[in-house]
Design an enzyme around this catalytic site. Structure first.
Site, PDB file in Angstrom:
ATOM      1  N   GLY A 160      37.916  45.300  36.300  1.00  0.00           N
ATOM      2  CA  GLY A 160      37.559  45.602  37.676  1.00  0.00           C
ATOM      3  C   GLY A 160      36.109  45.997  37.856  1.00  0.00           C
ATOM      4  N   CYS A 161      35.372  46.089  36.744  1.00  0.00           N
ATOM      5  CA  CYS A 161      33.963  46.437  36.806  1.00  0.00           C
ATOM      6  C   CYS A 161      33.168  45.141  36.998  1.00  0.00           C
ATOM      7  CB  CYS A 161      33.548  47.083  35.489  1.00  0.00           C
ATOM      8  SG  CYS A 161      32.539  48.522  35.700  1.00  0.00           S
TER       9      CYS A 161
END
Lengths: 110, 135, 102
Positions: A108-109
């Site tokens: 999710g980064c």
């Protein structure tokens, strides 16, 4: 772009994360930090070791919010906040600390 | 906060044979950053994702079953498993990983995340959702 | 002609195993692998069909795929034999042809 550590060539991806998680040694972390102009202190190692244990148990690199909460629980409230973690890892505790710990970029980064 | 929506992720595929299970888990973890009201439902072959004792060493692929235990850290603690799907596969709650979370409102007491529900109960839970994503 | 039938899909997801067992000739071998291994478990909705088929065919299941899915050998229907990758190869060699039920 591969990095040279103790005479060995180690593969990384275009963002500097290890291509093969098994290639990690403490010397790899030192070499990556040096490239960023960072000297690893005990405080850095506390977080790096925490991340490696977390990955070992759950098979993911935690999101920053989860990391912050878990560090606070494990290492004390004064460390479980983003100010402390960003001082140690100015490029972002998720991205930078996970890279030194030999983990993939946190899910999710971006 | 009135803009919090109820998100339900439905899991209906067995792990490893297809990529759906792992993809769904990644989406859940990413989505957790948006602080919505997240629930997971496991039905049909999806219940196999939660079976304990998975060991993929001989397949040479990642065993992602330990990651379900991290869901509590991500505040994902409503995990519904359909009773009928378990029964059709000869499984009971004891065959599943004991997923836990710490309840912030109850002095961080450790609680079970998994709730086994009947099809009728599951239907009701699905009715209550704002957004349903199916894998 | 001896035939090895392979099934790699879950019997709860699609009826490949059921069709395979219905159409496999007497004395044929059936190997369950990948998601097909779920068909070897006791106490499931398809267990009776599988047990009945054991009177007609030999059924094998791939061990590494069982382990990956957390299915212990104690959970298998009696009479089903666990094989490793080498056993899989042996079965393909021993039989004249392979019929893969996808």
């Amino acid at each position: 772009m591969p990095i040279e550590v103790e005479g060995k060539t180690i593969e990384t991806d275009e963002e500097g994360y290890l291509a093969n998680l098994n290639d990690w040694t403490p010397a790899v972390a030192e070499a990556m930090a040096k490239e960023d102009g960072t000297e690893l202190t005990d405080a850095h190692w506390e977080v790096i070791n925490f991340l490696r244990e977390y990955y070992d148990e759950y098979q993911i690199a935690p999101a920053v919010r989860v990391l912050t909460k878990a560090i606070g629980k494990k290492l004390g409230k004064e460390k479980g906040n983003s100010k402390y973690l960003y001082e140690l890892f100015p490029y972002g505790p998720g991205k930078q600390a996970c890279k030194y710990a030999g983990l993939p970029k946190p899910t999710g980064c971006v | 906060m009135s803009d919090v929506k109820k998100f339900m992720y439905i899991n209906r595929k067995a792990p490893y044979g297809t990529i759906y299970a792992w993809e769904a888990l990644e989406v859940v973890l990413i989505g957790a950053a948006f602080e919505q009201d997240v629930s997971l439902a496991f039905m049909d072959d999806g219940v196999f994702q939660l079976v304990k004792g998975q060991d993929t060493t001989e397949l040479g692929i990642k065993n992602f079953s330990p990651t379900y235990s991290a869901l509590g850290d991500y505040d994902v603690n409503k995990i519904y498993v359909e009773k009928e799907s378990l029964e059709a596969r000869g499984l009971t709650l004891d065959d599943l990983m004991p997923l836990k979370y710490e309840d912030e409102d109850d002095d961080w007491a450790e609680k079970d995340s998994i709730r086994v529900v009947t099809a009728a109960e599951m239907a009701e839970i699905l009715e209550q959702q704002d957004v349903v994503l199916s894998f | 002609m001896s035939t090895l039938h392979t099934v790699n899909k879950s019997p709860f997801d699609r009826p490949s195993l059921q069709t395979c067992l219905r159409l496999a000739g007497k004395g044929n071998a059936v190997l369950l692998f990948e998601d097909g291994v779920y068909g070897a478990m006791q106490g499931t909705a398809v267990a009776d069909t599988v047990k009945e088929a054991l009177g007609n065919v030999s059924i094998y299941v791939l061990g590494p795929d069982l382990k990956a899915r957390g299915v212990g050998e104690d959970k298998l229907i009696d009479g089903i034999k666990v094989v490793d990758y080498k056993g899989f190869v042996d079965l393909t060699v021993e039989n004249d042809k392979v019929n893969a039920w996808l």
